[in-house]
Design a protein around this motif. Structure first.
Motif, mmCIF file in Angstrom:
data_model
loop_
_atom_site.group_PDB
_atom_site.id
_atom_site.type_symbol
_atom_site.label_atom_id
_atom_site.label_comp_id
_atom_site.label_asym_id
_atom_site.label_seq_id
_atom_site.Cartn_x
_atom_site.Cartn_y
_atom_site.Cartn_z
ATOM 1 N N GLU A 57 -5.910 62.907 -71.991
ATOM 2 C CA GLU A 57 -5.371 61.659 -71.441
ATOM 3 C C GLU A 57 -4.872 60.796 -72.596
ATOM 4 O O GLU A 57 -5.548 60.654 -73.611
ATOM 5 C CB GLU A 57 -6.450 60.888 -70.663
ATOM 6 C CG GLU A 57 -5.943 59.529 -70.138
ATOM 7 C CD GLU A 57 -6.989 58.748 -69.334
ATOM 8 O OE1 GLU A 57 -8.153 59.171 -69.275
ATOM 9 O OE2 GLU A 57 -6.608 57.700 -68.770
ATOM 10 N N ASN A 117 -1.368 57.074 -67.949
ATOM 11 C CA ASN A 117 -1.704 56.054 -66.946
ATOM 12 C C ASN A 117 -0.452 55.309 -66.506
ATOM 13 O O ASN A 117 0.347 54.890 -67.340
ATOM 14 C CB ASN A 117 -2.712 55.058 -67.519
ATOM 15 C CG ASN A 117 -4.055 55.706 -67.760
ATOM 16 O OD1 ASN A 117 -4.814 55.950 -66.827
ATOM 17 N ND2 ASN A 117 -4.351 56.026 -69.018
ATOM 18 N N GLU A 149 -1.561 59.451 -63.928
ATOM 19 C CA GLU A 149 -2.772 58.896 -63.327
ATOM 20 C C GLU A 149 -2.397 57.610 -62.601
ATOM 21 O O GLU A 149 -1.933 56.645 -63.218
ATOM 22 C CB GLU A 149 -3.837 58.617 -64.401
ATOM 23 C CG GLU A 149 -4.347 59.895 -65.037
ATOM 24 C CD GLU A 149 -5.666 59.713 -65.788
ATOM 25 O OE1 GLU A 149 -6.214 58.586 -65.806
ATOM 26 O OE2 GLU A 149 -6.129 60.713 -66.367
ATOM 27 N N ASP A 179 -6.897 57.974 -60.299
ATOM 28 C CA ASP A 179 -7.817 57.402 -61.288
ATOM 29 C C ASP A 179 -8.822 56.453 -60.623
ATOM 30 O O ASP A 179 -8.526 55.889 -59.565
ATOM 31 C CB ASP A 179 -6.986 56.620 -62.308
ATOM 32 C CG ASP A 179 -7.667 56.477 -63.658
ATOM 33 O OD1 ASP A 179 -8.811 56.950 -63.808
ATOM 34 O OD2 ASP A 179 -7.058 55.890 -64.566
ATOM 35 N N LYS A 200 -10.264 61.509 -59.872
ATOM 36 C CA LYS A 200 -11.002 61.184 -61.082
ATOM 37 C C LYS A 200 -12.137 60.234 -60.712
ATOM 38 O O LYS A 200 -11.883 59.074 -60.359
ATOM 39 C CB LYS A 200 -10.025 60.531 -62.068
ATOM 40 C CG LYS A 200 -10.387 60.774 -63.488
ATOM 41 C CD LYS A 200 -9.243 60.459 -64.427
ATOM 42 C CE LYS A 200 -9.731 60.717 -65.835
ATOM 43 N NZ LYS A 200 -8.760 60.302 -66.840
HETATM 44 CA CA CA Z 1 -6.943 56.786 -66.665
#
Ligand code: CA
Ligand code: C2E
Ligand code: CA
Ligand code: CA
Length: 275
Positions: A57, A117, A149, A179, A200
């Motif tokens: 990530e 993200n 995400e 997320d 997640k």
């Molecule tokens: Ca994240």
């Protein structure tokens, strides 16, 4: 009391005034940082049950010459509110695609996807799909390596537009991970309509799992949901062997957290991966 409260809080509460001044300072410093390309992206690995790195990530880092290091938890909301998230977000996606392209020449890394993200405002921005398409095209890399995400909040308003956009990106080979799952209000009915590959588990559940039976039940439920709907499930914020053992016992198969590695510059991780 209402009329009085509004005015006095806005103008005379010293703590709030300080917060407003800090926000303005951070916003103008952030604007400069974007212009002078002073932001950095760090990488944090994600591992499987065999402790092998299977993905990473990307997380933003920023140190301002005057203000010092500022956490994304502070500057991302300011970037959202000011619109700076658009150039910042574009830049992070470019970094991801560039790294993925470089990794195509490194055997140990060529199949490792990278997650980025995405803020709600960034996702809603009209040019988003075209921009991602452009980056993927420039990088000329295989499908399935760029993962976005997103958060549950983005699925609430304007769900039709969101689904359409996700499907278009899905067609381009982009994968999606939800997320902070469990903290928002995603309707379970929508989950299976979305071109989504992963849930997640929010780190707050992992943190409190060993002390709070409710958190364990939530984690169990998310893992079951993933199995039934065919999503992979990853737990984030894993810090201890005890948490890891517990998550494994509950059937979790992917992990991310300080136990496996802190976020660090991409070049640093790249070196560690290939050693
Ligand atoms: Ca994240
Ligand atoms: P997030 O996406 O939920 O990211 C996870 C956060 O947990 C990261 O904080 C990460 O450094 C931290 N973390 C990782 N492992 C552990 C652990 O074992 N224990 C604990 N306590 N924390 C751990 P970070 O980097 O400060 O980022 C905070 C948030 O800022 C992120 O939360 C994400 O929402 C946002 N953010 C960061 N980079 C970006 C970006 O490029 N774009 C956007 N839109 N948001 C970003
Ligand atoms: Ca998260
Ligand atoms: Ca979070």
């Amino acid at each position: 009391a209402k009329a009085q409260g509004g005015g006095s809080i806005r103008f005379f509460n010293p703590a709030m005034q300080e917060a407003i001044i800090r926000r303005m300072l951070v916003e103008s410093a952030l604007r400069k940082a974007v212009q002078h390309q002073e932001l950095e992206v760090y990488l944090q690995p994600q591992v499987n049950t065999q402790n092998e790195v299977v993905a990473g990530e990307l997380l933003l880092r920023w140190t301002d010459p005057d203000l010092g290091s500022i956490s994304p938890a502070e500057f991302i909301p300011i970037a959202e509110a000011s619109g700076l998230i658009i150039p910042i977000g574009t830049w992070v996606i470019e970094q991801a695609c560039r790294t993925l392209r470089d990794w195509q020449h490194i055997d140990a890394l060529k199949n490792i996807p990278l997650a980025v993200n995405i803020s709600p405002r960034q996702f809603r921005h009209g040019g988003f799909v075209a921009q991602v398409e452009h980056c993927l095209h420039e990088a000329g890399m295989p499908r399935g390596l760029l993962e976005l995400e997103i958060t549950e909040g983005m699925l609430i308003d304007n769900i039709e537009v969101t689904v359409k956009r996700m499907c278009k990106l899905g067609d381009l080979g982009v994968r999606f991970s939800l997320d902070d799952f469990g903290t928002g209000y995603a309707s379970l009915a929508y989950l299976k309509k979305l071109p989504l590959q992963q849930l997640k588990i929010d780190q707050s559940f992992v943190r409190d799992m060993l002390a709070d039976a409710n958190d364990e039940i939530i984690i169990k439920t998310i893992i079951g949901l993933g199995e039934n709907l065919n999503f992979s499930v990853i737990a984030e914020g894993v810090e201890t062997e005890k948490q890891l053992a517990h998550l494994k016992a509950l059937g979790c198969k992917k992990f991310q957290g300080y136990l496996f590695g802190q976020p660090a510059p991409i070049a640093e991780w790249q070196q560690r991966f290939t050693q």
